[in-house]
Scaffold this active site. Sequence first.
Site, PDB file in Angstrom:
ATOM      1  N   HIS A 200       5.820   1.954   5.345  1.00 15.77           N
ATOM      2  CA  HIS A 200       5.626   2.154   6.784  1.00 15.77           C
ATOM      3  C   HIS A 200       5.025   3.509   7.119  1.00 15.77           C
ATOM      4  CE1 HIS A 200       9.648   4.210   6.935  1.00 15.77           C
ATOM      5  NE2 HIS A 200       9.085   4.844   7.933  1.00 15.77           N
TER       6      HIS A 200
ATOM      7  N   ASP B  25       9.130  -1.996   1.511  1.00 12.90           N
ATOM      8  CA  ASP B  25       8.675  -0.782   2.205  1.00 12.90           C
ATOM      9  C   ASP B  25       8.356   0.299   1.169  1.00 12.90           C
ATOM     10  OD1 ASP B  25       8.043   1.067   4.106  1.00 12.90           O
ATOM     11  OD2 ASP B  25      10.093   1.357   4.843  1.00 12.90           O
TER      12      ASP B  25
ATOM     13  N   GLY C 220      11.381  11.263   9.967  1.00 17.57           N
ATOM     14  CA  GLY C 220      10.634  12.357   9.335  1.00 17.57           C
ATOM     15  C   GLY C 220      10.967  12.498   7.855  1.00 17.57           C
TER      16      GLY C 220
ATOM     17  N   SER D  36      11.395   9.765   6.136  1.00 17.89           N
ATOM     18  CA  SER D  36      10.828   8.520   5.621  1.00 17.89           C
ATOM     19  C   SER D  36       9.849   8.763   4.481  1.00 17.89           C
ATOM     20  CB  SER D  36      10.063   7.798   6.732  1.00 17.89           C
ATOM     21  OG  SER D  36      10.952   7.199   7.621  1.00 17.89           O
ATOM     22  N   GLY D  37       9.908   7.909   3.478  1.00 11.17           N
ATOM     23  CA  GLY D  37       9.002   8.022   2.340  1.00 11.17           C
ATOM     24  C   GLY D  37       9.516   8.961   1.273  1.00 11.17           C
TER      25      GLY D  37
HETATM   26  C1  4AZ Z   1      12.998   6.611  10.699  1.00  9.36           C
HETATM   27  O1  4AZ Z   1      12.904   6.223  11.844  1.00  9.36           O
HETATM   28  C2  4AZ Z   1      14.324   6.589  10.048  1.00  9.36           C
HETATM   29  N1  4AZ Z   1      19.171   7.025   8.943  1.00  9.36           N
HETATM   30  C3  4AZ Z   1      14.480   7.062   8.757  1.00  9.36           C
HETATM   31  C4  4AZ Z   1      15.716   7.033   8.151  1.00  9.36           C
HETATM   32  C5  4AZ Z   1      16.789   6.523   8.826  1.00  9.36           C
HETATM   33  C6  4AZ Z   1      16.660   6.054  10.104  1.00  9.36           C
HETATM   34  C7  4AZ Z   1      15.418   6.078  10.717  1.00  9.36           C
HETATM   35  C8  4AZ Z   1      18.136   6.495   8.140  1.00  9.36           C
HETATM   36  O2  4AZ Z   1      12.017   7.023  10.092  1.00  9.36           O
END
Ligand code: 4AZ
Length: 273
Positions: free
Chosen positions: A72, A119, A220, A222-223
């Site tokens: 994503h 993902d 933030g 993420s990844g």
């Molecule tokens: C996000 O929106 C996100 N608590 C990443 C990790 C988590 C929740 C949301 C895990 O990128």
Amino acid sequence: MLTLLVLVLSFLAGLTHGAPAPVLERAVIVGGKEAPANKWPWQVSLRVHREFWMHFCGGSLVHPQWVLTAGHCVGPNIVNPSVLRVQLREQHLYYHDQLLPISRIIVHPNFYAAESGADIALLELQEPVNTSSHVQLISLPPASQTFSPGMSCWVTGWGDVNNGESLPPPFPLKQVKVPIVENSLCDNNYHTGLQTGDNVHIIHDDMMCAGNTHKDSCQGDSGGPLVCRVNGTWMQAGVVSWGDGCAQPNRPGIYTRVTSYLDWIYLYVPKEF
Ligand code: 4AZ
């Protein structure tokens, strides 16, 4: 009325989750503390050009020329690799940038939205990097490796420090030790407060869960990598993927399970180097 507005907005936010707007994806670490300078040498920051080369996701160096990240962050609609850069391990975001160009973005063919699974994505760097004291590769686990509650697992990143609260300057890399939550328990947790049928799985087999109300990844992050120490070796167990908010009751963070995608990763990433 305000509640309704909030509900509508969060619904729309849910719809756009995983949409091709990586810049809108920011997540940081909840709980935890600043990482020591010599730790997590595989952590990278993905950048897109706005007024500056802005951090939008984390990633990990799994080979001198390959970065593992979330689908994503860079999909499902692929952007031209020329609009992205990779920053290797940096203690404070933006302070000593040396941005690396990438030559290829490979999103898993089954990726469509974080909540549906697969993902995961790979970025090929234009040139292999030299490893050093602060830039190193993270090992991928063997296919048979399991990650169970009680193991020592950590997640790192420059994401939000709480729901809707971004990491303040000087933007230090953060780390937090997160407890692994077994899939069926995590799935039960996610059903609480929802009308989703008990037989409808929210947490799929290619996902894993970690975290609690004090310790979690967030927007933030993420990844970025979830790593566990197994017999003295750090291995990447997961990729920060999604969750219902951050550090909320009954809502552990959800990660892409790396062992589910080893065959796909090794289609691109050389095993020996
Ligand atoms: C996000 O929106 C996100 N608590 C990443 C990790 C988590 C929740 C949301 C895990 O990128």
